[in-house]
Design an enzyme around this catalytic site. Structure first.
Site, mmCIF file in Angstrom:
data_model
loop_
_atom_site.group_PDB
_atom_site.id
_atom_site.type_symbol
_atom_site.label_atom_id
_atom_site.label_comp_id
_atom_site.label_asym_id
_atom_site.label_seq_id
_atom_site.Cartn_x
_atom_site.Cartn_y
_atom_site.Cartn_z
ATOM 1 N N PHE A 131 0.766 -1.212 -0.100
ATOM 2 C CA PHE A 131 0.188 -0.075 0.028
ATOM 3 C C PHE A 131 0.885 1.423 0.036
ATOM 4 O O PHE A 131 2.017 1.347 0.730
ATOM 5 C CB PHE A 131 -0.763 -0.146 1.305
ATOM 6 C CG PHE A 131 -2.149 0.844 1.127
ATOM 7 C CD1 PHE A 131 -3.183 0.304 0.358
ATOM 8 C CD2 PHE A 131 -2.029 2.228 1.869
ATOM 9 C CE1 PHE A 131 -4.334 1.339 0.589
ATOM 10 C CE2 PHE A 131 -2.920 2.868 2.102
ATOM 11 C CZ PHE A 131 -4.070 2.637 1.342
ATOM 12 N N ASP A 205 1.001 -5.359 8.248
ATOM 13 C CA ASP A 205 -0.096 -4.344 8.101
ATOM 14 C C ASP A 205 -1.224 -5.133 7.898
ATOM 15 O O ASP A 205 -1.406 -5.937 6.897
ATOM 16 C CB ASP A 205 0.132 -3.383 6.911
ATOM 17 C CG ASP A 205 -0.873 -2.275 6.929
ATOM 18 O OD1 ASP A 205 -2.197 -2.700 7.344
ATOM 19 O OD2 ASP A 205 -0.833 -1.084 6.487
ATOM 20 N N TYR A 230 -11.818 0.805 9.604
ATOM 21 C CA TYR A 230 -12.753 1.389 9.158
ATOM 22 C C TYR A 230 -13.157 0.494 7.882
ATOM 23 O O TYR A 230 -14.196 0.855 7.028
ATOM 24 C CB TYR A 230 -12.603 2.786 8.653
ATOM 25 C CG TYR A 230 -11.209 3.248 7.900
ATOM 26 C CD1 TYR A 230 -11.131 2.827 6.620
ATOM 27 C CD2 TYR A 230 -10.171 3.791 8.504
ATOM 28 C CE1 TYR A 230 -9.754 3.215 5.911
ATOM 29 C CE2 TYR A 230 -9.026 4.059 7.969
ATOM 30 C CZ TYR A 230 -8.839 3.572 6.541
ATOM 31 O OH TYR A 230 -7.665 3.860 6.161
ATOM 32 N N LYS A 231 -12.378 -0.425 7.672
ATOM 33 C CA LYS A 231 -12.709 -1.305 6.585
ATOM 34 C C LYS A 231 -13.681 -2.559 7.144
ATOM 35 O O LYS A 231 -14.895 -2.196 7.479
ATOM 36 C CB LYS A 231 -11.437 -1.652 6.055
ATOM 37 C CG LYS A 231 -10.811 -0.953 5.085
ATOM 38 C CD LYS A 231 -9.285 -1.025 4.808
ATOM 39 C CE LYS A 231 -8.526 0.081 4.122
ATOM 40 N NZ LYS A 231 -7.163 0.149 3.977
ATOM 41 N N ARG A 380 -12.468 -3.705 -7.749
ATOM 42 C CA ARG A 380 -12.378 -4.766 -6.696
ATOM 43 C C ARG A 380 -13.863 -5.032 -6.120
ATOM 44 O O ARG A 380 -14.634 -4.078 -5.978
ATOM 45 C CB ARG A 380 -11.539 -3.955 -5.605
ATOM 46 C CG ARG A 380 -10.330 -3.980 -5.921
ATOM 47 C CD ARG A 380 -9.658 -3.725 -4.684
ATOM 48 N NE ARG A 380 -10.018 -2.298 -3.788
ATOM 49 C CZ ARG A 380 -9.501 -1.780 -2.717
ATOM 50 N NH1 ARG A 380 -8.312 -2.567 -2.170
ATOM 51 N NH2 ARG A 380 -9.792 -0.706 -2.135
HETATM 52 C C1 LIG Z 1 -6.507 1.061 4.159
HETATM 53 C C2 LIG Z 1 -4.817 0.797 4.436
HETATM 54 C C3 LIG Z 1 -4.172 1.830 4.968
HETATM 55 C C4 LIG Z 1 -4.573 3.194 5.573
HETATM 56 O O1 LIG Z 1 -3.990 3.952 6.172
HETATM 57 P P1 LIG Z 1 -4.562 5.138 6.854
HETATM 58 O O2 LIG Z 1 -3.564 5.684 7.708
HETATM 59 O O3 LIG Z 1 -5.638 4.773 7.610
HETATM 60 O O4 LIG Z 1 -5.073 6.030 5.800
HETATM 61 C C5 LIG Z 1 -2.690 1.613 5.481
HETATM 62 N N1 LIG Z 1 -2.226 0.605 4.858
HETATM 63 C C6 LIG Z 1 -3.105 -0.436 4.458
HETATM 64 C C7 LIG Z 1 -2.310 -1.897 3.757
HETATM 65 C C8 LIG Z 1 -4.353 -0.137 3.962
HETATM 66 O O5 LIG Z 1 -5.134 -1.140 3.351
#
Ligand SMILES: *Cc1c(COP(=O)(O)O)cnc(C)c1O
Length: 420
Positions: A131, A205, A230-231, A380
């Site tokens: 990411f 992560d 939040y997912k 997706r």
């Molecule tokens: C959604 C997501 C994030 C989001 O990071 P934020 O700091 O909440 O914006 C980080 N890493 C991964 C792998 C994600 O899927």
């Protein structure tokens, strides 16, 4: 090619689905023509109990209780972390803290590890498909510490991580458990073990696996992890993320942010910073109380449904989506980009098509389906078994077929919008 799954089969699976009643626990648009939401892997739906709890927190705890409510708020970040750890991460208490964003938590833990890395550990390892925020945070840390950022191939397995760490020159391996693009599920235990051969800490992560895939952090001997809520945890936009540090490692690490919430004897307000014992040392400033309450509610709902059952349903819907895509979308130029094996797949299915962006726009604007688009060519389909039905997934694929078959996407702009 096996025949496409039928809509009647999907309806039958919903009829016998033991998790079906959980759908009603969410705020839903009662209009029968309401859009089909297959983007819960990006922003989960609002649980009804969360709306109620937030009203209480805002109107009672804050509105009436004011500063007197700190008595019940002060340890909430650890209490919610303990619940999340037990219910969703397979982590014993005292190892999970909720607060800050995933980005900030990743920065805190990665820096903490790099700060105490033995001499000769001159590289940080991640994969090219990670990411963006993860890659950027690591880039920044590597640059400031004079380390090499060693990029390995997308969605690596344990052998690739073993090869990348074999020389014993790596300070940290940082990977996503489920890849946001491909939907691949990485081998948490195998990779952690492979890194450990050279005493290399691995930071995971879990943003795309928490609440979707059972995760045994303690079982797998994981050192460090972060993830968002939040997912699949349905805690709402900007809800605080979590961090996990294995108990045996906590006293050796210090957050790079020496804030008062992470200090021992916080209200002594003394002259010198001394880190708190335990996981609390990774806190920085005042915790976001309404957000913590939302994480708590989201976690309770998942715990009640049971992660093993949720995973079974997610895989069953995923199998249906893949079979459906093979039968009706492959002839239209789509390719399933997500691994097919159950133990290699997270909880979304990515479909590759050169017109993915315009297909997504047409789905949202004209066909009442909300998926998301990821560069450069992926649609997706997020599978959130608490509230997604088999028939929803069936309709989403069928409408995608329609848009592609009738070329209804051609009227939409090629330019990307601000949010995709
Ligand atoms: C959604 C997501 C994030 C989001 O990071 P934020 O700091 O909440 O914006 C980080 N890493 C991964 C792998 C994600 O899927």
């Amino acid at each position: 090619m096996p025949p496409a799954p039928s809509r009647a089969e999907a309806e039958e699976r919903d009829r016998v689905d033991a998790l079906a009643p959980f759908r009603e626990r969410f705020v839903l648009d009662p209009d029968p023509g309401a859009p089909i939401y297959v983007d819960g892997n990006s922003l989960g739906r609002l649980p009804r109990s969360t709306a109620t709890r937030l009203r209480e927190v805002v109107e009672e705890e804050w509105g009436r209780g004011l500063v007197g409510s700190w008595g019940q708020w002060i340890d909430l970040a650890v209490a919610v972390g303990d619940r999340l750890g037990r219910a969703l991460l397979g982590a014993a208490e005292g190892q999970v803290l909720v607060g800050d964003s995933t980005t900030v938590n990743l920065y805190k833990l990665a820096t903490a590890v790099v700060d105490v890395a033995p001499a000769g550990r001159t590289a940080v390892v991640t994969d090219a498909a990670n990411f963006p925020t993860d890659r950027f945070v690591l880039q920044g840390i590597a640059e400031r510490h004079g380390l090499e950022l060693r990029m390995i191939d997308d969605d690596p397995d344990a052998d690739q991580v073993a090869a990348a760490t074999r020389a014993g020159d790596v300070a940290l391996v940082c990977l996503s458990h489920v890849a946001y693009r491909s939907g691949a599920l990485l081998d948490l235990r195998g990779i952690t073990d492979a890194a450990r051969v050279t005493d290399t800490p691995a930071l995971w992560d879990l943003s795309h696996s928490v609440g979707a895939v059972p995760i045994g952090l303690d079982d797998a001997g994981v050192d460090l992890a972060v993830g968002c809520t939040y997912k699949y945890v349905n805690a709402g936009p900007g809800a605080p993320a979590f961090l996990f540090v294995r108990r045996g490692l906590q006293e050796r690490l210090r957050s790079p942010i020496w804030g008062w919430f992470g200090a021992a004897d916080q209200f002594a307000m003394g002259p010198e910073y001394e880190p708190a014992p335990g996981i609390g040392r990774f806190a920085a400033g005042t915790p976001p109380i309404p957000g913590l309450a939302a994480v708590d509610e989201g976690t309770c709902l998942l715990e009640e449904a049971g992660l093993a059952r949720l995973r079974d349903k997610s895989l069953a819907i995923g199998d249906q989506v893949i079979a459906h895509a093979d039968a009706v979308l492959a002839p239209l130029g789509f390719e399933v980009a997500t691994p097919r094996l159950h133990d290699r797949r997270g909880s979304h299915v990515s479909l590759r098509h050169p017109e993915a962006w315009r297909l997504c726009q047409a789905l949202v604007a004209e066909l009442g389906v909300v998926p998301d688009f990821r560069e450069p060519d992926l649609v997706r389909i997020g599978i959130t078994p608490l509230y997604l039905r088999f028939v929803d997934a069936w309709d989403a694929i069928d409408r995608l077929r329609l848009v592609a078959d009738e070329r209804r996407y051609e009227r939409f702009p090629v330019e990307r919008s601000r949010v995709t």
